[in-house]
Design a protein around this motif. Structure first.
Motif, PDB file in Angstrom:
ATOM      1  N   ILE A 289       0.831  -1.206   0.000  1.00 27.58           N
ATOM      2  CA  ILE A 289       0.000   0.000   0.000  1.00 27.58           C
ATOM      3  C   ILE A 289       0.864   1.254   0.000  1.00 27.58           C
ATOM      4  O   ILE A 289       0.539   2.267  -0.626  1.00 27.58           O
ATOM      5  CB  ILE A 289      -0.968  -0.011   1.203  1.00 27.58           C
ATOM      6  CG1 ILE A 289      -2.090  -1.030   0.952  1.00 27.58           C
ATOM      7  CG2 ILE A 289      -1.556   1.378   1.471  1.00 27.58           C
ATOM      8  CD1 ILE A 289      -3.027  -1.239   2.108  1.00 27.58           C
ATOM      9  N   TYR A 290       2.016   1.175   0.683  1.00 27.80           N
ATOM     10  CA  TYR A 290       2.897   2.337   0.757  1.00 27.80           C
ATOM     11  C   TYR A 290       3.925   2.379  -0.369  1.00 27.80           C
ATOM     12  O   TYR A 290       4.782   3.262  -0.399  1.00 27.80           O
ATOM     13  CB  TYR A 290       3.607   2.366   2.111  1.00 27.80           C
ATOM     14  CG  TYR A 290       2.681   2.746   3.235  1.00 27.80           C
ATOM     15  CD1 TYR A 290       2.118   4.015   3.286  1.00 27.80           C
ATOM     16  CD2 TYR A 290       2.346   1.837   4.241  1.00 27.80           C
ATOM     17  CE1 TYR A 290       1.250   4.374   4.308  1.00 27.80           C
ATOM     18  CE2 TYR A 290       1.483   2.186   5.269  1.00 27.80           C
ATOM     19  CZ  TYR A 290       0.939   3.458   5.291  1.00 27.80           C
ATOM     20  OH  TYR A 290       0.079   3.808   6.299  1.00 27.80           O
ATOM     21  N   PHE A 291       3.861   1.456  -1.309  1.00 26.80           N
ATOM     22  CA  PHE A 291       4.798   1.411  -2.434  1.00 26.80           C
ATOM     23  C   PHE A 291       4.726   2.701  -3.255  1.00 26.80           C
ATOM     24  O   PHE A 291       5.735   3.230  -3.721  1.00 26.80           O
ATOM     25  CB  PHE A 291       4.475   0.195  -3.312  1.00 26.80           C
ATOM     26  CG  PHE A 291       5.386   0.014  -4.490  1.00 26.80           C
ATOM     27  CD1 PHE A 291       6.699  -0.408  -4.314  1.00 26.80           C
ATOM     28  CD2 PHE A 291       4.935   0.255  -5.780  1.00 26.80           C
ATOM     29  CE1 PHE A 291       7.546  -0.590  -5.410  1.00 26.80           C
ATOM     30  CE2 PHE A 291       5.771   0.066  -6.871  1.00 26.80           C
ATOM     31  CZ  PHE A 291       7.079  -0.350  -6.686  1.00 26.80           C
ATOM     32  N   GLU A 292       3.506   3.186  -3.441  1.00 27.68           N
ATOM     33  CA  GLU A 292       3.298   4.425  -4.205  1.00 27.68           C
ATOM     34  C   GLU A 292       2.205   5.235  -3.512  1.00 27.68           C
ATOM     35  O   GLU A 292       1.109   5.408  -4.019  1.00 27.68           O
ATOM     36  CB  GLU A 292       2.905   4.085  -5.648  1.00 27.68           C
ATOM     37  CG  GLU A 292       2.982   5.243  -6.608  1.00 27.68           C
ATOM     38  CD  GLU A 292       2.685   4.838  -8.042  1.00 27.68           C
ATOM     39  OE1 GLU A 292       2.720   5.714  -8.911  1.00 27.68           O
ATOM     40  OE2 GLU A 292       2.426   3.645  -8.281  1.00 27.68           O
TER      41      GLU A 292
ATOM     42  N   PRO B 169     -10.458   0.215  -0.432  1.00 28.58           N
ATOM     43  CA  PRO B 169     -11.323   0.812  -1.461  1.00 28.58           C
ATOM     44  C   PRO B 169     -10.874   0.368  -2.847  1.00 28.58           C
ATOM     45  O   PRO B 169      -9.679   0.202  -3.106  1.00 28.58           O
ATOM     46  CB  PRO B 169     -11.113   2.322  -1.259  1.00 28.58           C
ATOM     47  CG  PRO B 169     -10.761   2.449   0.203  1.00 28.58           C
ATOM     48  CD  PRO B 169      -9.919   1.225   0.491  1.00 28.58           C
ATOM     49  N   ILE B 170     -11.816   0.179  -3.744  1.00 24.62           N
ATOM     50  CA  ILE B 170     -11.521  -0.460  -5.027  1.00 24.62           C
ATOM     51  C   ILE B 170     -10.483   0.307  -5.845  1.00 24.62           C
ATOM     52  O   ILE B 170      -9.643  -0.294  -6.520  1.00 24.62           O
ATOM     53  CB  ILE B 170     -12.822  -0.685  -5.855  1.00 24.62           C
ATOM     54  CG1 ILE B 170     -12.561  -1.626  -7.029  1.00 24.62           C
ATOM     55  CG2 ILE B 170     -13.432   0.629  -6.293  1.00 24.62           C
ATOM     56  CD1 ILE B 170     -12.141  -3.013  -6.627  1.00 24.62           C
ATOM     57  N   GLU B 171     -10.493   1.642  -5.779  1.00 23.31           N
ATOM     58  CA  GLU B 171      -9.519   2.425  -6.550  1.00 23.31           C
ATOM     59  C   GLU B 171      -8.097   2.103  -6.090  1.00 23.31           C
ATOM     60  O   GLU B 171      -7.170   2.017  -6.900  1.00 23.31           O
ATOM     61  CB  GLU B 171      -9.788   3.923  -6.400  1.00 23.31           C
ATOM     62  CG  GLU B 171     -11.142   4.385  -6.916  1.00 23.31           C
ATOM     63  CD  GLU B 171     -12.261   4.194  -5.916  1.00 23.31           C
ATOM     64  OE1 GLU B 171     -11.979   3.723  -4.789  1.00 23.31           O
ATOM     65  OE2 GLU B 171     -13.417   4.499  -6.271  1.00 23.31           O
ATOM     66  N   ILE B 172      -7.920   1.942  -4.791  1.00 21.98           N
ATOM     67  CA  ILE B 172      -6.608   1.611  -4.239  1.00 21.98           C
ATOM     68  C   ILE B 172      -6.235   0.181  -4.612  1.00 21.98           C
ATOM     69  O   ILE B 172      -5.092  -0.110  -4.973  1.00 21.98           O
ATOM     70  CB  ILE B 172      -6.588   1.798  -2.716  1.00 21.98           C
ATOM     71  CG1 ILE B 172      -6.856   3.263  -2.359  1.00 21.98           C
ATOM     72  CG2 ILE B 172      -5.263   1.342  -2.117  1.00 21.98           C
ATOM     73  CD1 ILE B 172      -6.960   3.533  -0.860  1.00 21.98           C
TER      74      ILE B 172
ATOM     75  N   GLU C  80      -1.744  -3.249  -9.996  1.00 23.29           N
ATOM     76  CA  GLU C  80      -0.838  -2.784 -11.048  1.00 23.29           C
ATOM     77  C   GLU C  80       0.608  -2.694 -10.558  1.00 23.29           C
ATOM     78  O   GLU C  80       1.544  -2.784 -11.361  1.00 23.29           O
ATOM     79  CB  GLU C  80      -1.305  -1.415 -11.556  1.00 23.29           C
ATOM     80  CG  GLU C  80      -2.649  -1.473 -12.276  1.00 23.29           C
ATOM     81  CD  GLU C  80      -3.216  -0.096 -12.577  1.00 23.29           C
ATOM     82  OE1 GLU C  80      -2.680   0.900 -12.021  1.00 23.29           O
ATOM     83  OE2 GLU C  80      -4.182   0.001 -13.357  1.00 23.29           O
ATOM     84  N   ASN C  81       0.798  -2.522  -9.241  1.00 26.40           N
ATOM     85  CA  ASN C  81       2.143  -2.339  -8.694  1.00 26.40           C
ATOM     86  C   ASN C  81       2.843  -3.635  -8.275  1.00 26.40           C
ATOM     87  O   ASN C  81       4.048  -3.629  -8.011  1.00 26.40           O
ATOM     88  CB  ASN C  81       2.084  -1.402  -7.481  1.00 26.40           C
ATOM     89  CG  ASN C  81       1.949   0.052  -7.891  1.00 26.40           C
ATOM     90  OD1 ASN C  81       2.307   0.430  -9.006  1.00 26.40           O
ATOM     91  ND2 ASN C  81       1.425   0.879  -6.994  1.00 26.40           N
TER      92      ASN C  81
END
Length: 259
Positions: free
Chosen positions: A171-174, A232-235, A241-242
């Motif tokens: 989660i904190y990657f980007e 949340p779906i956007e995250i 993708e990451n």
């Protein structure tokens, strides 16, 4: 167009999950094999966990016609009803004329319960059916693309400490929200799983994923070595993708060392 099937499979593989990622969505239509949450268990959280833990479990759903037998707390945190008048006593120190003074002692006083309820704001009910289904049950992206009434809300993942630790790092990657990208707020498990990540509570912070559950009343059945992360779906799409560019793919021996 979101291929939730691929997203679920990739999370399951990359994180080495033994439980199925769940999609939480709103729809006018109910899957043919879906069953009401409260027909599985009075506690909707148990129904949700079973959906992730049992590959033979049908999708579960809830609407204002399927509330019979449901835990009153779930009806509150899904916006179907307002908090019961005496709930502030039950959650805190008890009141003699309510359930014989029974109390959960989760808050120091009834005032603290009121402050908590004010802090999350009004919970807005999902207009249509709220459905929880394993991501892998969606056959392909066309199943969503051709059904415009499906509104994906969030992804729910269960894992052990190592798996969830890896996911929180992803989660904190980007993510520039160093201190607010992940929250572990007070509330019942149904709030951790659904209310907060779907944004149903008016004051829910944006761009935040929710770690849980924090409610110890579920310790009698929820595995002691398990945590949840509701995204949340956007995250969730961004995390998907990451994965290939992150430590999960580039340094798997760090994510899952041989001990």
């Amino acid at each position: 167009m979101i291929n939730i099937n691929n997203i679920g499979k990739k999370f399951k593989t990359a994180l080495k999950l033994d439980k199925f990622p769940l999609a939480i969505y709103e729809s006018e239509n109910i899957p043919e094999n879906a069953v009401p949450m409260c027909s599985v268990d009075r506690c909707i959280v148990k129904s949700i966990f079973q959906s992730s833990n049992d590959e033979n479990m049908s999708p579960v759903y809830i609407n204002n016609k399927t509330l019979k037998g449901c835990c009153p707390g779930a009806m509150t945190y899904l916006g179907f009803s307002k908090p019961a008048k005496f709930i502030k006593y039950f959650v805190s120190t008890g009141k003699e004329n309510f359930r014989g003074g029974e109390a959960e002692y989760l808050k120091a006083s009834p005032d603290e319960v009121e402050k908590f309820l004010n802090s999350i704001g009004k919970v807005k009910q999902i207009e249509n059916n709220l459905i929880i289904q394993r991501c892998e049950d969606f056959q392909n992206d066309l199943e969503i693309a051709t059904k415009s009434d499906i509104i994906l809300k969030s992804l729910l993942i269960f894992g052990n400490g190592e798996q969830i630790r890896n996911l929180t790092s992803l989660i904190y990657f980007e993510n520039e929200n160093t201190f607010t990208g992940i929250s572990m707020p007070f509330g019942p498990a149904c709030a951790s799983f659904i209310t907060y990540p779907t944004g149903m509570a008016k004051k829910t912070p944006k761009n935040t994923s929710f770690l849980g559950p924090v409610d110890p009343t579920g310790n009698t059945w929820f595995p002691s070595d398990c945590l949840s992360l509701a995204i949340p779906i956007e995250i969730a799409v961004k995390l998907y993708e990451n994965i290939d560019n992150s430590f999960l793919s580039k340094r798997p021996e760090v994510a899952f060392p041989n001990r």
